[in-house]
Scaffold this motif. Structure first.
Motif, PDB file in Angstrom:
ATOM      1  N   LYS A  83       0.830  -1.197   0.000  1.00 39.70           N
ATOM      2  CA  LYS A  83       0.000   0.000   0.000  1.00 39.70           C
ATOM      3  C   LYS A  83       0.870   1.255   0.000  1.00 39.70           C
ATOM      4  O   LYS A  83       0.579   2.226  -0.704  1.00 39.70           O
ATOM      5  N   ASP A  84       1.936   1.213   0.807  1.00 43.80           N
ATOM      6  CA  ASP A  84       2.871   2.340   0.817  1.00 43.80           C
ATOM      7  C   ASP A  84       3.519   2.518  -0.552  1.00 43.80           C
ATOM      8  O   ASP A  84       3.708   3.645  -1.021  1.00 43.80           O
ATOM      9  N   GLU A 119       1.246   4.258  -2.985  1.00 34.21           N
ATOM     10  CA  GLU A 119       1.196   5.695  -2.710  1.00 34.21           C
ATOM     11  C   GLU A 119       2.478   6.392  -3.174  1.00 34.21           C
ATOM     12  O   GLU A 119       2.433   7.495  -3.729  1.00 34.21           O
ATOM     13  N   HIS A 128       2.486   6.918  -6.883  1.00 31.58           N
ATOM     14  CA  HIS A 128       1.666   8.087  -7.205  1.00 31.58           C
ATOM     15  C   HIS A 128       2.445   9.375  -6.945  1.00 31.58           C
ATOM     16  O   HIS A 128       2.380  10.331  -7.749  1.00 31.58           O
ATOM     17  N   GLN A 129       3.187   9.421  -5.866  1.00 35.56           N
ATOM     18  CA  GLN A 129       3.981  10.607  -5.542  1.00 35.56           C
ATOM     19  C   GLN A 129       5.092  10.839  -6.575  1.00 35.56           C
ATOM     20  O   GLN A 129       5.353  11.984  -6.963  1.00 35.56           O
TER      21      GLN A 129
END
Length: 237
Positions: free
Chosen positions: A148-149, A152, A155-156
């Protein structure tokens, strides 16, 4: 001084991204383990920290109106290299996400498929069916939070690359290479030609070729003489 600082920062980023790629390629293999996944996480986080540092340094430098023409060209070249490394990092992060989803670490050892190492074909097939029918408990899956990290963080990184294009627009085809086309290849050939050992090999090769040529001439002469003698013998008889 600023050039050297940017080059050193970019070199560190390049090395970390290369290390990350090497680690990603081992996910799902025989050396995969919890230690590898933790090392992957640390390495990609370090890469992202260096990416932010490179972006801030190069962005502020390229926006400086007092840059000379030569300095601007050099920093634009570094920017293109940095952008390419960012593309590679984003690609490897996506690959790590896919492999992490395909190869979770919490599969019990009794369900692992021993592909040809032990057991008959029926045993291997039974274990394969067990793996396919297994349902993983998300709460006990040590990879869930990290994946999950990772999603994210991908995406960053995508957002960061988009902002980079908006803030500094340096098309790759506008950046001139520091070396002429084929310079590295020519340098390699020159270095090899200047090597004493290689020169000796080339000399011996030339001598060998000359010997083969002489042998061919002698053989042809002997063959012609033999044919002439044969014709003479036939006429005399």
């Amino acid at each position: 001084m600023l050039r050297e600082e940017c080059k050193a920062l970019l070199d560190a980023f390049n090395k970390v991204t290369a290390c990350y790629r090497h680690l990603v390629l081992t996910v799902g293999g025989t050396s995969d383990s919890q230690n590898l996944r933790e090392e992957l996480k640390k390495t990609r986080q370090k890469a992202q920290e260096l990416a932010v540092a490179n972006r801030n340094k190069l962005t502020s430098t390229l926006k400086d109106k007092s840059l000379s023409k030569d300095d601007k060209a050099e920093f634009e070249r570094l920017w293109v290299i940095f952008s390419t490394c960012m593309d590679l990092l984003e690609t490897d992060m996506r690959r790590a996400l896919e492999l992490g989803q395909e190869f979770p670490l919490n599969i019990p050892k009794k369900h692992l498929i021993q592909t040809g190492m032990s057991g008959g074909t029926s045993g291997v097939a039974a274990r394969a069916m067990s793996v396919q029918n297994m349902k993983y408990d998300a709460d006990r899956n040590i990879d869930v939070m990290d994946l999950k990290d990772l999603e994210e963080e991908i995406h960053q990184v995508d957002q960061m690359m988009y902002e980079m294009e908006m803030n500094i627009n340096v098309p790759q085809w506008t950046v001139e290479a520091k070396q002429n086309l084929g310079a590295e290849l020519k340098a390699t050939v020159s270095a090899e030609a200047s090597t004493p050992g290689l020169a000796l090999v080339e000399e011996r090769k030339a001598i060998c070729d000359l010997s083969k040529l002489l042998a061919g001439v002698v053989f042809s002469a002997v063959l012609i003489i033999a044919i002439v003698l044969a014709v003479c013998v036939v006429k005399l008889s």
